[in-house]
Enzyme design. Structure first.
Site, PDB file in Angstrom:
ATOM      1  N   ASP A 175       0.833  -1.196   0.000  1.00  0.00           N
ATOM      2  CA  ASP A 175       0.000   0.000   0.000  1.00  0.00           C
ATOM      3  C   ASP A 175       0.866   1.243   0.000  1.00  0.00           C
ATOM      4  O   ASP A 175       2.090   1.186   0.111  1.00  0.00           O
ATOM      5  CB  ASP A 175      -1.012  -0.006   1.146  1.00  0.00           C
ATOM      6  CG  ASP A 175      -0.393   0.218   2.521  1.00  0.00           C
ATOM      7  OD1 ASP A 175       0.841   0.416   2.607  1.00  0.00           O
ATOM      8  OD2 ASP A 175      -1.138   0.194   3.515  1.00  0.00           O
ATOM      9  N   ILE A 176       0.198   2.381  -0.154  1.00  0.00           N
ATOM     10  CA  ILE A 176       0.876   3.667  -0.224  1.00  0.00           C
ATOM     11  C   ILE A 176       0.991   4.237   1.184  1.00  0.00           C
ATOM     12  O   ILE A 176      -0.008   4.319   1.916  1.00  0.00           O
ATOM     13  CB  ILE A 176       0.092   4.639  -1.121  1.00  0.00           C
ATOM     14  CG1 ILE A 176      -0.041   4.054  -2.535  1.00  0.00           C
ATOM     15  CG2 ILE A 176       0.757   6.003  -1.166  1.00  0.00           C
ATOM     16  CD1 ILE A 176      -1.032   4.782  -3.415  1.00  0.00           C
ATOM     17  N   GLU A 218      -6.198   1.989  -0.744  1.00  0.00           N
ATOM     18  CA  GLU A 218      -4.846   2.141  -1.294  1.00  0.00           C
ATOM     19  C   GLU A 218      -4.029   0.856  -1.160  1.00  0.00           C
ATOM     20  O   GLU A 218      -2.798   0.871  -1.302  1.00  0.00           O
ATOM     21  CB  GLU A 218      -4.104   3.288  -0.596  1.00  0.00           C
ATOM     22  CG  GLU A 218      -3.693   3.038   0.845  1.00  0.00           C
ATOM     23  CD  GLU A 218      -4.771   3.370   1.863  1.00  0.00           C
ATOM     24  OE1 GLU A 218      -4.409   3.636   3.018  1.00  0.00           O
ATOM     25  OE2 GLU A 218      -5.964   3.369   1.503  1.00  0.00           O
TER      26      GLU A 218
END
Length: 296
Positions: A175-176, A218
């Site tokens: 994920d970010i 995300e």
């Protein structure tokens, strides 16, 4: 190195998937032969008939998903209609002592929102809608990569194939980092651009027989077929560095991000839910250890 599997052993291995799918078939699309058929509805099918008899068209299916899986040695997903029910089919090829076969996993989608008011449509209208939906069904509208539905249909099949052929398989949850902060600072449209940029890098960084999907928000899932943990770690590290070095331009802003990765090599005991949970726990470790890192 893969190995040839006994057909009866394959049938035994499929039993644990009977509670996930509404029907499962093992077919030879070249010989048009059915080796195995399971249905929760106990619908009858003659195993000495042609494999396409189930679809009630009295002819070989156009763009046959099992033929594609057989000839290209890849896994495919499509929607099909048999005159009574709409099914989502996942088909994958497996080598056995009876030759190469295709395992079809079917989910009944008749009562879902895939096609509404089916009773008011003609067969021609249903087939037309299905053709349009086949591409849209498994794609995330924003990022144009696969979606959560694709994960749920495809991952169990890839795990079965990995176990059956005794080949390694790894997954990566990623994920970010601080994605909410980007949304709060630059707005949700900037966040959307960020997700598309991130997904594009993931997609460009994998091989043809691998795939990437948006798990939610995300968070993304990368599936690496025929790949052990060490190789998967190196792939994740290469992607992490590429994302760290990239710049997203949005309006007059230049946005830099980092990302975190959890790598897990699937074992014979894992279900798809087990595998995702273990990869997600490694992702959590990466986040708690400072982010912008890979943990396996």
């Amino acid at each position: 190195m893969g190995k040839t599997l006994n057909l009866d052993t394959l049938i035994d291995k499929i039993d644990f998937l009977n509670n996930i799918y509404d029907a499962i078939r093992i077919v030879d699309p070249i010989k048009k032969k059915v080796y195995y058929f399971f249905s929760k509805d106990d619908e009858s099918i003659e195993q000495d008939g042609s494999c396409y008899d189930f679809w009630n068209q009295n002819k070989m299916c156009l763009n046959c998903i099992s033929m594609r899986a057989y000839t290209q040695d890849e896994t495919f997903i499509k929607i099909e209609y048999n005159g009574q029910k709409i099914y989502v089919i996942t088909a994958t090829a497996i080598n056995t002592d009876a030759g190469k076969v295709v395992v079809e996993f079917l989910k009944d989608a008749t009562g879902t929102s895939i096609i509404e008011d089916i009773d008011s449509l003609t067969s021609t209208e249903i087939y037309s809608k299905i053709n349009n939906l086949n591409e849209m069904l498994v794609k995330d509208a924003l990022t144009d990569i696969y979606n959560r539905r694709f994960i749920e249909d495809r991952l169990p099949v890839d795990i079965l194939k990995s176990i059956s052929e005794n080949t390694p398989m790894s997954i990566i949850m990623c994920d970010i980092d601080f994605f909410k902060k980007v949304n709060d600072t630059y707005g949700h449209l900037a966040g959307d651009e960020l997700l598309k940029h991130f997904a594009s890098i993931l997609k460009e960084s994998i091989r043809k027989n691998d795939w990437v999907a948006r798990y939610g928000g995300e968070e993304f899932l990368i599936v690496l077929n025929g790949t052990d943990k060490d190789t998967a770690f190196n792939i994740a590290e290469r992607i992490r560095k590429r994302i760290e070095d990239s710049v997203i331009e949005y309006n007059d802003f230049k946005i830099k991000i980092t990302s975190s990765f959890g790598v897990y090599q699937i074992s014979k005991e894992d279900t798809c839910f087990d595998a995702i949970d273990k990869a997600d726990k490694n992702l959590y470790r990466a986040k708690t250890q400072g982010r912008n890192r890979v943990v396996s």
